[in-house]
Design a protein around this motif. Structure first.
Motif, mmCIF file in Angstrom:
data_model
loop_
_atom_site.group_PDB
_atom_site.id
_atom_site.type_symbol
_atom_site.label_atom_id
_atom_site.label_comp_id
_atom_site.label_asym_id
_atom_site.label_seq_id
_atom_site.Cartn_x
_atom_site.Cartn_y
_atom_site.Cartn_z
ATOM 1 N N GLU A 197 -15.053 -0.110 6.617
ATOM 2 C CA GLU A 197 -14.728 0.977 5.560
ATOM 3 C C GLU A 197 -15.645 0.355 4.485
ATOM 4 O O GLU A 197 -16.184 1.439 3.689
ATOM 5 N N ALA A 207 -11.286 -2.770 7.955
ATOM 6 C CA ALA A 207 -11.699 -2.789 6.469
ATOM 7 C C ALA A 207 -13.148 -3.218 6.266
ATOM 8 O O ALA A 207 -13.741 -2.760 5.353
ATOM 9 N N GLN A 248 -9.335 -8.743 -0.471
ATOM 10 C CA GLN A 248 -10.057 -8.373 0.784
ATOM 11 C C GLN A 248 -11.611 -7.830 0.720
ATOM 12 O O GLN A 248 -12.409 -8.612 1.414
ATOM 13 N N SER A 249 -11.926 -6.756 -0.371
ATOM 14 C CA SER A 249 -13.238 -6.783 -0.442
ATOM 15 C C SER A 249 -14.412 -7.850 -0.727
ATOM 16 O O SER A 249 -15.329 -8.014 -0.117
ATOM 17 N N GLU A 281 -10.112 -0.537 -4.450
ATOM 18 C CA GLU A 281 -8.727 -0.911 -4.419
ATOM 19 C C GLU A 281 -8.125 0.291 -5.243
ATOM 20 O O GLU A 281 -6.894 0.718 -4.556
ATOM 21 N N ALA A 340 -9.438 -0.675 0.202
ATOM 22 C CA ALA A 340 -9.146 -2.070 0.390
ATOM 23 C C ALA A 340 -8.807 -2.770 -0.853
ATOM 24 O O ALA A 340 -9.234 -2.383 -1.895
ATOM 25 N N SER A 341 -8.080 -4.069 -0.718
ATOM 26 C CA SER A 341 -7.686 -4.586 -1.881
ATOM 27 C C SER A 341 -9.025 -5.353 -2.373
ATOM 28 O O SER A 341 -9.831 -5.668 -1.651
ATOM 29 N N THR A 368 -7.368 -4.751 12.091
ATOM 30 C CA THR A 368 -7.279 -4.412 10.676
ATOM 31 C C THR A 368 -8.619 -4.961 9.936
ATOM 32 O O THR A 368 -8.956 -4.537 8.956
ATOM 33 N N THR A 369 -8.921 -6.137 9.959
ATOM 34 C CA THR A 369 -10.142 -6.572 9.194
ATOM 35 C C THR A 369 -11.451 -5.746 9.835
ATOM 36 O O THR A 369 -12.044 -5.392 9.113
#
Length: 168
Positions: free
Chosen positions: A63, A60, A91-92, A82, A87-88, A56-57
């Motif tokens: 992306e 991300a 997280q970004s 977001e 991505a949140s 999942t990372t």
């Protein structure tokens, strides 16, 4: 690389200019970007080791790198990512801070734009690996523009649909 390539071309006699340019642009060019590509792959592998980074990372990161390589200035902000559910912000920002040797992001706040430090990083992300390339295994980070544009279009449609629901 660009400066060296320009000097190389300017040193050529006119009769060799076309063949010299073709040699620089060919995939078999032994003097090309392999060293830079290897450096970029090492940066990514150090920031996100394949053996321990969850899928999942990795997705991300891909992306975010796609936005970096193909997005315009407005898209390259954690806050926008977001809003598009790409991505949140948290997280970004975490990803961007781990990539600070190849990505400019300052100050580290959701409204700040991020961009590649050098255009060759963008080129690395968009250039399909060849079997002869030392970076032929950079698949997790290779960006396919058509796939990214399709995902971005869907994200925009979803965001517009959500906004329409909220205002009706």
């Amino acid at each position: 690389y660009a400066c060296t390539a320009a000097r190389f071309l300017s040193d050529q006699e006119d009769s060799f200019l076309d063949s010299s340019l073709a040699a620089l642009l060919s995939e078999e060019n032994p003097f090309g970007l392999d060293a830079l590509d290897t450096l970029y792959l090492n940066v990514l592998d150090t920031a996100f080791p394949r053996a321990t980074t969850p899928p999942t990372t990795v997705e991300a990161v891909r992306e975010l790198l796609a936005c970096l390589a193909l997005g315009d200035d407005d898209l390259r902000k954690p806050q926008i990512l977001e809003e598009l559910s790409i991505a949140s912000c948290q997280q970004s920002i975490s990803i961007l801070l781990r990539l600070r040797s190849v990505v400019h992001y300052d100050p580290p706040i959701p409204e700040s734009e991020f961009k590649p430090i050098h255009v060759t990083f963008r080129d690395f992300l968009l250039r399909p690996p060849t079997s002869q390339s030392p970076t032929s295994n950079h698949f997790p980070y290779f960006i396919v523009p058509a796939v990214f544009h399709a995902r971005l279009a869907l994200a925009c449609i979803r965001a517009a649909h959500t906004m329409t629901k909220c205002t009706s």
